[in-house]
Design an enzyme around this catalytic site. Structure first.
Site, short mmCIF file in Angstrom:
data_model
loop_
_atom_site.label_atom_id
_atom_site.label_comp_id
_atom_site.label_asym_id
_atom_site.label_seq_id
_atom_site.Cartn_x
_atom_site.Cartn_y
_atom_site.Cartn_z
CG HIS A 343 -2.16 1.00 1.17
ND1 HIS A 343 -2.06 1.99 2.04
CD2 HIS A 343 -3.06 1.10 0.40
CE1 HIS A 343 -3.00 2.77 1.64
NE2 HIS A 343 -3.81 2.28 0.93
CB CYS A 344 3.91 2.13 1.87
SG CYS A 344 3.54 1.55 3.50
#
Length: 354
Positions: A343-344
């Site tokens: 997600h980062c």
């Protein structure tokens, strides 16, 4: 009337932003081991939406060895904007919708804490990335400066509720002159939110001071998927977060952490070259690995996999939580070494007028 809205991640995207891994202090041997996972992530996302891949001239040739066919097909579009690292979630604009128009909100970025506990000293390129990207892609940019916020610090259900953590947003390195109420007002104003739910804690060892995207995320049906363990200090933290979620009326799906702790190895440490003033890693350091750091693309949900006995359970939970999308595992052992997760590495651009 303020008709701005922060869409949920599972709403339709026009594209996803990614940045190629190159920073020698984050990525072992300049990304040698992480590149296949980056490419796999971009390849999976590109099956249902365009991927804008920011890559330096130095890294372009290497990126093309993995993604040339997708570039040729126009599914991956190389972008040359200088960055200090590759955490697209935290340095990109946070894209909102004003009616049917998509706008990028430009927050200040200070490497997760500035002079107080930032991870590196020189973050000027990362701080300028959001404005340059919007200008290049043709999106209106709305300045929220000098307010400091990273995209990984907030999750939206698209209906007016935001999830954040106190550990991150109240950390002294973000907005030290603001109290909790003022920060909440800023979030409501920028994202058109009606409610901000403050979880006390993130994941132990998270270098972002406890980003919410590592501990909790919205499922498609409005439930909250919560990283979970019963044991130790992290168990105590999870229990406190659960209490807040249930108090606010959420049904909660518990997601296990990886069964085995993931640590920095001797060879990984040997392949890192730290800049002056950059936070250094240590052999045996426990990393903040979490299955909740997944990414919802148009066709699939990309789920971190750590060669761990809980990998299959994570895929099952995500598959059940996002009907109509395929849960796809992406090797994340060499991504978490860089300090973050799937997600980062991504930021969605929501679809505008259809």
């Amino acid at each position: 009337m303020n008709d701005v809205r922060l869409p949920a991640e599972y709403e339709k995207h026009d594209a996803t932003i990614m940045i190629w891994c190159e920073r020698p202090g984050s990525w072992t041997y300049g990304g040698k081991y992480a590149r296949p996972a980056f490419a796999r992530l971009a390849r999976e996302i590109s099956k249902g939406e365009k991927v804008y891949l920011c890559v330096s001239p130095n890294g372009f040739g290497e990126a093309m060895t993995y993604l040339f066919d997708l570039v040729e097909e126009g599914k991956v579009v190389p972008v040359n904007i200088p960055t200090d690292d590759c955490w697209a979630r935290d340095i990109s604009p946070v894209f909102v919708k004003r009616g049917k128009r998509v706008e990028g909100v430009d927050f200040a970025f200070n490497a997760w804490g500035g002079d107080y506990d930032g991870l590196y000293r020189d973050y000027k390129k990362d701080d300028a990335f959001a404005g340059k990207l919007c200008a290049l892609l043709g999106y209106d940019i709305i300045s929220a400066r000098p307010f400091v916020l990273e995209g990984g610090a907030v999750h939206s259900d698209g209906k007016g509720t935001l999830l954040v953590t106190e550990e991150c947003l109240l950390s002294p390195g973000r907005n030290p002159g603001m109290v909790k109420g003022s920060i909440e007002d800023e979030l409501k104003s920028r994202f058109g939110a009606k409610r901000v739910v403050w979880l006390p804690y993130g994941v132990i060892g998270d270098e972002t001071d406890g980003h919410v995207d590592n501990i909790a995320a919205f499922a498609y049906d409005g439930r909250v998927i919560l990283s979970w363990t019963d044991e130790g200090e992290q168990g105590r933290r999870c229990q406190k977060d659960l209490e807040i979620l249930e108090k606010n009326g959420f049904d909660v799906v518990k997601m296990p952490f990886p069964a085995e702790k993931i640590k920095i190895g001797k060879n990984e440490l040997a392949g890192l070259v730290f800049a002056e003033g950059e936070a250094k890693r240590e052999e045996g350091e426990v990393l903040a690995a979490s299955y909740v750091n997944f990414y919802v693309s148009n066709l699939s949900v990309l789920v971190p996999q750590f060669e761990d006995e809980n990998d299959a359970a994570a895929l099952k939970i995500i598959g059940d939580s996002f009907p109509g999308r395929k849960a796809v595992g992406v090797p994340a052992r060499d991504i978490i070494t860089g300090g973050g997760g799937i997600h980062c590495l991504t930021m969605q651009i929501p679809a505008g007028e259809e």
